[in-house]
Design a protein around this motif. Structure first.
Motif, PDB file in Angstrom:
ATOM      1  N   GLU A 214       5.198   2.012  13.315  1.00  0.00           N
ATOM      2  CA  GLU A 214       4.146   1.053  13.636  1.00  0.00           C
ATOM      3  C   GLU A 214       2.934   1.752  14.243  1.00  0.00           C
ATOM      4  O   GLU A 214       1.783   1.420  13.929  1.00  0.00           O
ATOM      5  CB  GLU A 214       4.698   0.016  14.624  1.00  0.00           C
ATOM      6  N   ALA A 215       3.186   2.762  15.106  1.00  0.00           N
ATOM      7  CA  ALA A 215       2.089   3.519  15.713  1.00  0.00           C
ATOM      8  C   ALA A 215       1.304   4.280  14.650  1.00  0.00           C
ATOM      9  O   ALA A 215       0.061   4.349  14.707  1.00  0.00           O
ATOM     10  CB  ALA A 215       2.643   4.488  16.755  1.00  0.00           C
TER      11      ALA A 215
ATOM     12  N   ARG B 163       0.995   3.388  11.549  1.00  0.00           N
ATOM     13  CA  ARG B 163       0.229   2.396  10.774  1.00  0.00           C
ATOM     14  C   ARG B 163      -1.057   2.006  11.506  1.00  0.00           C
ATOM     15  O   ARG B 163      -2.129   1.925  10.899  1.00  0.00           O
ATOM     16  CB  ARG B 163       1.083   1.148  10.543  1.00  0.00           C
ATOM     17  N   ILE B 164      -0.944   1.802  12.821  1.00  0.00           N
ATOM     18  CA  ILE B 164      -2.117   1.435  13.620  1.00  0.00           C
ATOM     19  C   ILE B 164      -3.151   2.554  13.614  1.00  0.00           C
ATOM     20  O   ILE B 164      -4.358   2.320  13.463  1.00  0.00           O
ATOM     21  CB  ILE B 164      -1.693   1.099  15.070  1.00  0.00           C
ATOM     22  N   GLN B 165      -2.667   3.814  13.758  1.00  0.00           N
ATOM     23  CA  GLN B 165      -3.592   4.953  13.747  1.00  0.00           C
ATOM     24  C   GLN B 165      -4.296   5.057  12.401  1.00  0.00           C
ATOM     25  O   GLN B 165      -5.495   5.350  12.334  1.00  0.00           O
ATOM     26  CB  GLN B 165      -2.837   6.244  14.052  1.00  0.00           C
ATOM     27  N   HIS B 166      -3.555   4.809  11.319  1.00  0.00           N
ATOM     28  CA  HIS B 166      -4.154   4.867   9.982  1.00  0.00           C
ATOM     29  C   HIS B 166      -5.231   3.797   9.821  1.00  0.00           C
ATOM     30  O   HIS B 166      -6.312   4.070   9.258  1.00  0.00           O
ATOM     31  CB  HIS B 166      -3.055   4.691   8.927  1.00  0.00           C
ATOM     32  N   GLU B 167      -4.969   2.608  10.306  1.00  0.00           N
ATOM     33  CA  GLU B 167      -5.955   1.520  10.212  1.00  0.00           C
ATOM     34  C   GLU B 167      -7.204   1.832  11.018  1.00  0.00           C
ATOM     35  O   GLU B 167      -8.310   1.564  10.594  1.00  0.00           O
ATOM     36  CB  GLU B 167      -5.321   0.213  10.688  1.00  0.00           C
ATOM     37  N   GLN B 168      -7.000   2.433  12.198  1.00  0.00           N
ATOM     38  CA  GLN B 168      -8.138   2.807  13.044  1.00  0.00           C
ATOM     39  C   GLN B 168      -8.990   3.883  12.395  1.00  0.00           C
ATOM     40  O   GLN B 168     -10.209   3.879  12.484  1.00  0.00           O
ATOM     41  CB  GLN B 168      -7.640   3.273  14.420  1.00  0.00           C
ATOM     42  N   SER B 169      -8.315   4.848  11.714  1.00  0.00           N
ATOM     43  CA  SER B 169      -9.069   5.909  11.049  1.00  0.00           C
ATOM     44  C   SER B 169      -9.897   5.351   9.907  1.00  0.00           C
ATOM     45  O   SER B 169     -11.013   5.831   9.626  1.00  0.00           O
ATOM     46  CB  SER B 169      -8.101   6.977  10.537  1.00  0.00           C
TER      47      SER B 169
ATOM     48  N   THR C  66     -11.167   2.284   9.881  1.00  0.00           N
ATOM     49  CA  THR C  66     -12.225   1.499  10.512  1.00  0.00           C
ATOM     50  C   THR C  66     -13.379   2.399  10.938  1.00  0.00           C
ATOM     51  O   THR C  66     -14.567   2.082  10.761  1.00  0.00           O
ATOM     52  CB  THR C  66     -11.690   0.752  11.728  1.00  0.00           C
TER      53      THR C  66
END
Length: 217
Positions: free
Chosen positions: A205-206, A208-214, A216
């Motif tokens: 999950e972490a 996935r969140i980092q990938h989404e932030q990158s 953005t």
């Protein structure tokens, strides 16, 4: 800080080197012992009187105050004096069965452990490459957890079934002694495996969140 990061990376590289050494030593040990099992087994004398095969295996031992119940009269009771489980050394096996069974179980569980070492080694390699959230890491950690669970379930089953075969291969015992297969499930090991599975899900999950932030940014 930068200094702390360098120290952390240095420690990670040390762990990686140790894991590499342990990995190769484990492979060499399993291969060498597999060969030794059959070489020694082929040289065990066929005559029981000439055989001196020492094996050590987890079994349950019961000691009675007098002869076992099968030798007692209806009115007599055999009082149990000692009851325990542990590694018993057997020197009176009647054939090659006990030797092969006990050692092949060791090799089999070693191969399962080898899978765990491989997954751990891959995880440390990714960390050493400064890729803590590499997409492969959650899968590797999840696989490591499954190995923990599988090992701790398979080991007691293999030990119990192997114990049955080994007991059938044991020669004469004192009339007040009885041995039986041991069966112990390591619930702590299984719980550790489940915990690793939860950690794998958290890291997934972490990542996935980092990938989404990158994306953005």
């Amino acid at each position: 800080t930068t200094m702390d990061d360098k120290q952390d990376m240095r420690l990670t590289h040390i762990v990686k080197k140790l894991m590499d050494i342990f990995w190769y030593l484990s492979i060499i040990s399993i291969v060498a012992w597999s060969v030794a099992i059959f070489v020694i087994g082929l040289n065990i004398p066929d005559a029981a009187s000439e055989r001196h095969t020492d094996i050590t295996f987890p079994l349950t031992l019961e000691v009675f105050s007098q002869a076992g119940t099968d030798l007692l009269g209806e009115s007599e009771v055999a009082n149990e004096v000692i009851n325990g489980q542990g590694l018993l050394k057997l020197n009176n096996t009647q054939s090659h069965t006990a030797w092969y069974v006990s050692n092949l179980i060791i090799v089999g569980m070693g191969i399962v452990s080898l899978a765990g070492i491989w997954f751990g080694r891959k995880i440390v390699t990714n960390l050493a490459s400064k890729q803590p959230f590499h997409e492969e890491n959650p899968k590797l950690i999840h696989s490591l957890g499954l190995v923990f669970i599988f090992w701790n379930i398979l080991n007691p089953i293999a030990t119990y079934l192997g114990g049955m075969l080994i007991i059938n291969d044991v020669g004469m015992l004192a009339s007040n002694l009885e041995i039986s297969p041991a069966f112990n499930i390591n619930f702590l090991g299984i719980f550790t495996g489940v915990t690793i599975l939860v950690i794998a899900q958290v890291i997934k999950e972490a990542a996935r969140i980092q990938h989404e932030q990158s994306l953005t940014i």
